[in-house]
Design a protein around this motif. Structure first.
Motif, PDB file in Angstrom:
ATOM      1  N   ARG A  75      46.696 -25.658-123.211  1.00  0.00           N
ATOM      2  CA  ARG A  75      47.358 -24.791-121.969  1.00  0.00           C
ATOM      3  C   ARG A  75      46.143 -24.639-120.489  1.00  0.00           C
ATOM      4  O   ARG A  75      47.447 -24.408-120.132  1.00  0.00           O
ATOM      5  CB  ARG A  75      48.230 -23.496-122.856  1.00  0.00           C
ATOM      6  CG  ARG A  75      49.957 -24.044-123.050  1.00  0.00           C
ATOM      7  CD  ARG A  75      50.581 -22.161-123.862  1.00  0.00           C
ATOM      8  NE  ARG A  75      51.753 -23.257-124.394  1.00  0.00           N
ATOM      9  CZ  ARG A  75      51.150 -23.269-125.795  1.00  0.00           C
ATOM     10  NH1 ARG A  75      50.405 -23.569-126.405  1.00  0.00           N
ATOM     11  NH2 ARG A  75      52.749 -23.319-126.243  1.00  0.00           N
ATOM     12  N   LEU A  76      46.051 -24.998-120.952  1.00  0.00           N
ATOM     13  CA  LEU A  76      44.284 -24.247-119.946  1.00  0.00           C
ATOM     14  C   LEU A  76      44.816 -25.841-118.978  1.00  0.00           C
ATOM     15  O   LEU A  76      44.789 -27.016-119.605  1.00  0.00           O
ATOM     16  CB  LEU A  76      42.922 -24.778-120.822  1.00  0.00           C
ATOM     17  CG  LEU A  76      42.751 -23.219-120.789  1.00  0.00           C
ATOM     18  CD1 LEU A  76      41.318 -23.435-121.377  1.00  0.00           C
ATOM     19  CD2 LEU A  76      43.071 -21.746-120.018  1.00  0.00           C
ATOM     20  N   PRO A  77      44.436 -25.596-117.870  1.00  0.00           N
ATOM     21  CA  PRO A  77      44.968 -27.011-116.698  1.00  0.00           C
ATOM     22  C   PRO A  77      43.362 -28.268-117.316  1.00  0.00           C
ATOM     23  O   PRO A  77      42.499 -27.321-117.288  1.00  0.00           O
ATOM     24  CB  PRO A  77      45.123 -26.383-115.804  1.00  0.00           C
ATOM     25  CG  PRO A  77      44.729 -25.121-115.525  1.00  0.00           C
ATOM     26  CD  PRO A  77      44.476 -24.646-116.714  1.00  0.00           C
ATOM     27  N   HIS A  78      43.934 -29.279-117.000  1.00  0.00           N
ATOM     28  CA  HIS A  78      43.499 -30.179-117.828  1.00  0.00           C
ATOM     29  C   HIS A  78      41.890 -30.285-116.655  1.00  0.00           C
ATOM     30  O   HIS A  78      42.060 -29.976-115.229  1.00  0.00           O
ATOM     31  CB  HIS A  78      43.705 -31.726-117.359  1.00  0.00           C
ATOM     32  CG  HIS A  78      42.963 -33.346-117.707  1.00  0.00           C
ATOM     33  ND1 HIS A  78      42.825 -33.269-118.956  1.00  0.00           N
ATOM     34  CD2 HIS A  78      43.186 -33.348-117.141  1.00  0.00           C
ATOM     35  CE1 HIS A  78      42.582 -33.880-118.635  1.00  0.00           C
ATOM     36  NE2 HIS A  78      41.613 -34.597-117.946  1.00  0.00           N
ATOM     37  N   ILE A  86      39.871 -27.882-116.418  1.00  0.00           N
ATOM     38  CA  ILE A  86      38.874 -26.613-115.723  1.00  0.00           C
ATOM     39  C   ILE A  86      37.708 -26.024-116.675  1.00  0.00           C
ATOM     40  O   ILE A  86      36.831 -25.198-116.321  1.00  0.00           O
ATOM     41  CB  ILE A  86      39.676 -26.401-114.907  1.00  0.00           C
ATOM     42  CG1 ILE A  86      40.501 -25.122-116.316  1.00  0.00           C
ATOM     43  CG2 ILE A  86      40.413 -26.609-113.812  1.00  0.00           C
ATOM     44  CD1 ILE A  86      40.869 -23.361-115.846  1.00  0.00           C
ATOM     45  N   THR A 117      50.121 -16.596-118.781  1.00  0.00           N
ATOM     46  CA  THR A 117      50.991 -17.085-117.767  1.00  0.00           C
ATOM     47  C   THR A 117      52.067 -16.416-117.042  1.00  0.00           C
ATOM     48  O   THR A 117      52.068 -15.822-117.556  1.00  0.00           O
ATOM     49  CB  THR A 117      51.150 -18.579-117.839  1.00  0.00           C
ATOM     50  OG1 THR A 117      52.497 -18.509-118.656  1.00  0.00           O
ATOM     51  CG2 THR A 117      50.018 -19.270-118.871  1.00  0.00           C
ATOM     52  N   ALA A 126      40.391 -21.670-109.919  1.00  0.00           N
ATOM     53  CA  ALA A 126      41.692 -22.247-110.443  1.00  0.00           C
ATOM     54  C   ALA A 126      42.836 -21.591-111.247  1.00  0.00           C
ATOM     55  O   ALA A 126      44.127 -22.308-110.819  1.00  0.00           O
ATOM     56  CB  ALA A 126      41.304 -23.744-110.821  1.00  0.00           C
ATOM     57  N   LEU A 127      42.847 -21.118-111.855  1.00  0.00           N
ATOM     58  CA  LEU A 127      43.570 -20.184-112.689  1.00  0.00           C
ATOM     59  C   LEU A 127      44.738 -19.566-111.838  1.00  0.00           C
ATOM     60  O   LEU A 127      45.509 -19.267-113.036  1.00  0.00           O
ATOM     61  CB  LEU A 127      42.746 -19.420-114.074  1.00  0.00           C
ATOM     62  CG  LEU A 127      42.448 -20.577-115.465  1.00  0.00           C
ATOM     63  CD1 LEU A 127      41.803 -19.817-115.862  1.00  0.00           C
ATOM     64  CD2 LEU A 127      43.107 -21.120-115.928  1.00  0.00           C
ATOM     65  N   ALA A 152      47.366 -21.030-110.699  1.00  0.00           N
ATOM     66  CA  ALA A 152      47.928 -21.912-111.377  1.00  0.00           C
ATOM     67  C   ALA A 152      48.733 -20.036-111.729  1.00  0.00           C
ATOM     68  O   ALA A 152      49.706 -20.769-112.750  1.00  0.00           O
ATOM     69  CB  ALA A 152      47.598 -22.693-112.282  1.00  0.00           C
ATOM     70  N   ASP A 172      37.695 -16.867-114.794  1.00  0.00           N
ATOM     71  CA  ASP A 172      38.175 -18.198-114.005  1.00  0.00           C
ATOM     72  C   ASP A 172      36.918 -19.777-114.127  1.00  0.00           C
ATOM     73  O   ASP A 172      36.274 -19.442-113.455  1.00  0.00           O
ATOM     74  CB  ASP A 172      39.003 -17.548-112.931  1.00  0.00           C
ATOM     75  CG  ASP A 172      40.439 -18.427-112.294  1.00  0.00           C
ATOM     76  OD1 ASP A 172      40.151 -19.935-112.734  1.00  0.00           O
ATOM     77  OD2 ASP A 172      40.941 -17.747-111.417  1.00  0.00           O
ATOM     78  N   THR A 173      37.922 -20.383-112.221  1.00  0.00           N
ATOM     79  CA  THR A 173      36.475 -21.024-111.795  1.00  0.00           C
ATOM     80  C   THR A 173      36.188 -20.665-110.737  1.00  0.00           C
ATOM     81  O   THR A 173      36.481 -19.320-110.280  1.00  0.00           O
ATOM     82  CB  THR A 173      36.833 -22.532-111.761  1.00  0.00           C
ATOM     83  OG1 THR A 173      38.290 -22.449-111.065  1.00  0.00           O
ATOM     84  CG2 THR A 173      37.565 -23.224-112.999  1.00  0.00           C
TER      85      THR A 173
END
Length: 184
Positions: free
Chosen positions: A104-107, A109, A71, A48-49, A52, A43-44
């Protein structure tokens, strides 16, 4: 994408052998599989993951690395169902370019991803068909979870029931049967 429906049930380490024998008895003629799984979860720094509703791991299994993104369910209606995408990747680090999971990962990150923890699990997997048209994979897991930076470690002792085909209530029925064998 697959839609995964599963239950995870904590068990005492001393009960796992009995539960494993019970599951094998429920699947006469079916083969059980023993695996060593080493998974690193990422994760960050600001999670962030998790915020989400996603989990990213890279698992080493039989000399291959598999990146998985899970998810929350697409409709948000089920706590048991979720989306899952997997790719074979080159090594134990996340690959944001992976065809299914990476896209599919958030833009933005990918650069901030770092390992959070590692699980080292000995798994016995048993496929059970409690009735026609219903298949459940029972995974008996024993091992440890440890912080990626070292230090803290906790034991893992659980059974995961994953619906491969059929109706979700079959998972609860199987869990109730196992509860008659040992506390979960």
């Amino acid at each position: 994408m697959s839609l995964e429906v599963e239950l995870k049930l904590a068990a005492e380490p001393d009960d796992l052998a009995l539960l494993t024998r019970t599951l094998i008895a429920m699947a006469p003629g079916a083969a059980s599989t023993s695996l060593k799984l080493v998974s690193t979860y990422y994760d960050t720094p600001d999670c962030a993951l998790v915020r989400a509703g996603a989990v990213l791991r890279v698992r080493e299994r039989e000399g291959r690395f598999i990146q998985t993104l899970k998810t929350a369910g697409a409709d948000g209606a089920s706590l048991l169902a979720r989306g899952e995408w997997e790719d074979v990747v080159a090594d134990s680090r996340p690959d944001p370019q992976a065809a299914e999971s990476g896209g599919r990962l958030p833009h933005g990150i990918a650069e901030a991803l770092h390992p959070l923890f590692v699980t080292e699990i000995d798994r016995v997997a048993i496929e059970i068909e409690p009735k026609a048209g219903t298949r459940i994979e029972a995974a008996v897991d024993h091992g440890a979870i440890r912080a990626a930076a070292g230090g803290r470690s906790e034991p893992v002792s659980e059974i995961e029931l994953e619906l491969k085909e059929g109706d979700p209530p079959a998972l609860y029925d199987l869990a109730l049967e196992l509860l008659e064998t040992a506390p979960l």
